[in-house]
Write a protein that holds these residues in place. Sequence first.
Motif, short mmCIF file in Angstrom:
data_model
loop_
_atom_site.label_atom_id
_atom_site.label_comp_id
_atom_site.label_asym_id
_atom_site.label_seq_id
_atom_site.Cartn_x
_atom_site.Cartn_y
_atom_site.Cartn_z
N ILE A 142 0.93 -1.04 0.08
CA ILE A 142 -0.08 0.03 -0.16
C ILE A 142 0.91 1.33 -0.16
CG2 ILE A 142 -2.01 1.31 1.31
CD1 ILE A 142 -2.78 -1.09 2.35
N PRO A 143 1.07 1.95 -1.05
CA PRO A 143 1.85 2.84 -1.24
C PRO A 143 1.55 4.13 -0.37
CG PRO A 143 0.76 2.50 -3.36
CD PRO A 143 0.24 1.82 -2.32
N ASN A 144 2.65 5.06 0.10
CA ASN A 144 2.49 6.35 0.86
C ASN A 144 1.45 7.07 0.01
OD1 ASN A 144 3.78 5.27 3.11
ND2 ASN A 144 5.84 6.04 2.31
N PHE A 145 1.30 8.12 0.63
CA PHE A 145 -0.25 8.97 0.01
C PHE A 145 0.18 10.49 0.24
CE2 PHE A 145 -1.42 7.14 3.94
CZ PHE A 145 -1.46 8.56 4.65
N ILE A 146 -0.74 11.11 -0.20
CA ILE A 146 -0.73 12.66 -0.10
C ILE A 146 -2.26 13.29 -0.12
CG2 ILE A 146 1.66 13.77 -0.44
CD1 ILE A 146 -0.85 13.64 -3.12
N ASP A 147 -2.47 14.18 0.72
CA ASP A 147 -3.93 14.56 0.58
C ASP A 147 -4.02 15.99 -0.41
OD1 ASP A 147 -6.43 15.51 0.86
OD2 ASP A 147 -6.30 15.58 3.07
N ARG A 148 -4.49 15.36 -1.61
CA ARG A 148 -4.34 16.36 -2.71
C ARG A 148 -5.16 17.57 -2.41
NH1 ARG A 148 -5.88 15.85 -8.92
NH2 ARG A 148 -7.46 14.24 -8.42
N LYS A 149 -6.24 17.69 -1.58
CA LYS A 149 -7.04 18.70 -1.56
C LYS A 149 -6.26 19.76 -0.61
CE LYS A 149 -10.40 17.02 2.00
NZ LYS A 149 -9.29 16.20 2.80
N LYS A 150 -5.41 19.34 0.23
CA LYS A 150 -4.79 20.26 0.71
C LYS A 150 -3.89 21.32 0.00
CE LYS A 150 -4.27 17.74 5.15
NZ LYS A 150 -3.01 17.02 5.78
N TYR A 151 -3.70 20.81 -1.22
CA TYR A 151 -2.53 21.60 -2.17
C TYR A 151 -3.45 22.08 -3.34
CZ TYR A 151 0.36 18.60 0.64
OH TYR A 151 1.16 18.00 1.58
N SER A 152 -3.27 23.42 -3.43
CA SER A 152 -4.05 24.25 -4.49
C SER A 152 -2.91 24.40 -5.58
CB SER A 152 -4.87 25.43 -4.13
OG SER A 152 -4.84 26.24 -5.20
N PRO A 153 -3.21 23.84 -6.69
CA PRO A 153 -2.12 24.12 -7.78
C PRO A 153 -1.93 25.69 -8.19
CG PRO A 153 -3.80 22.90 -8.64
CD PRO A 153 -4.05 22.94 -7.21
N GLU A 154 -3.18 26.38 -7.66
CA GLU A 154 -3.09 27.80 -8.18
C GLU A 154 -2.24 28.76 -7.21
OE1 GLU A 154 -6.22 26.10 -8.63
OE2 GLU A 154 -5.18 25.76 -10.71
N PHE A 155 -1.91 28.17 -5.89
CA PHE A 155 -1.50 29.19 -4.85
C PHE A 155 0.01 29.57 -5.30
CE2 PHE A 155 0.81 29.25 -0.82
CZ PHE A 155 0.18 30.33 -0.19
#
Length: 380
Positions: free
Chosen positions: A172-185
């Motif tokens: 089970i690979p590690n992960f990130i919570d994409r919703k915490k990162y806005s690509p527009e910021f």
Amino acid sequence: MKIAIVCYPTFGGSGVVATELGIALADRGHEIHFITYKQPVRLELLSNNIHFHEVHVPEYPLFRYQPYELALSSKLVDTIKLYGIELLHVHYAIPHAYAGYMAKKILKEDGIYVPMITTLHGTDITLVGRHPFYQPAVTFSINKSDVVTSVSENLKKSTIELFDVQQDIEVIPNFIDRKKYSPEFTDCQRSLMANDDEKIITHISNFRKVKRIPDVIHIFNNIQKKLPAKLILVGEGPEKEVAERLCEQLGIADKVRFLGNSNEIDRILCFTDLFLLPSETESFGLAALEAMINKVPVISSNSGGIPEVNKQGVSGFLSDVGNVNEMAENALYILSDDAILEEFKLNAYQQAAKFDILNILPLYEAVYEKAYAGRYKNSY
Ligand code: GMT
């Protein structure tokens, strides 16, 4: 479910993964109990669904080494009984799986069956766990876990090669919570760190030998000869002084900033143009994934599980361990042309998005259900 999570509470990747997993599980309605010797660094808020239980090890002069495993086992037994915990998830085999197994045995005497999931993170297998001093106990604890997971295919392979494992290992690979990162910021106050014409290169780690910190410095040294740049080094560890001395020797000390341990990783990555991870080995490379979700391409070694995360020519480049010249050339290729840099930034983000927690959390939940269903029959 009521789940107890045991982890290291420090800045290391295994603690970060365990903490973020617990927070996400709590958001999904599970009741999470962190059991460790200090509140985990990424655990800022406790809530109705998130509890923290501190393990105390009383000092006693007879002991040359204070018995943390014993204190942890006892704390696990007490907490599991008090809160009716249904499942135990230990991160990092040493000594957590060992202490967890003892807790299971003690609880069984009272007719309480709590399945244990052990997640292997890397150094518990590839560096520390394989040492003859620990190997029998680590092998035993892995084999006595109800479910074993590893954070990459490569770590699974190493575990099977290095230990006499009788257990199936689920990746089970590690992960990130994409919703915490806005690509527009974009407002990340880059000017605090570098002049407008300078590229910002970052490395984040625990500064242990395995991270090859001198390689980080040499790669940067080669880059800065061709292109105005700053290096930001984040973290603390035994190789930090070596790094400081090397920067002095190379005459680049004024271009390198040491920031120490930081809780502002996302802010630092926000103004970073390129991330360096030339490690000797890395079971996964969570730091690289965190960089990539912040749209930062990665120049890394190709060892361990890194190729499962960083994709050659897409999210960055990979080279043989120690090939600092090639790493610097690849870095310059990405940094020298704004259009190329933009393309790599976008690709890095898209590659990282594959590891979004929304894709990974159900895998853990499936494992929990399987372990819970088999709680009476599993290995004691
Ligand atoms: O990198 C370290 O030395 C810390 C270590 C840890 O246990 O926190 O990291 C390991 O686990 C991380 C999370 O699963 C992985 O992303 C790292 O690659 C792994 N480190 C090594 O394998 C050297």
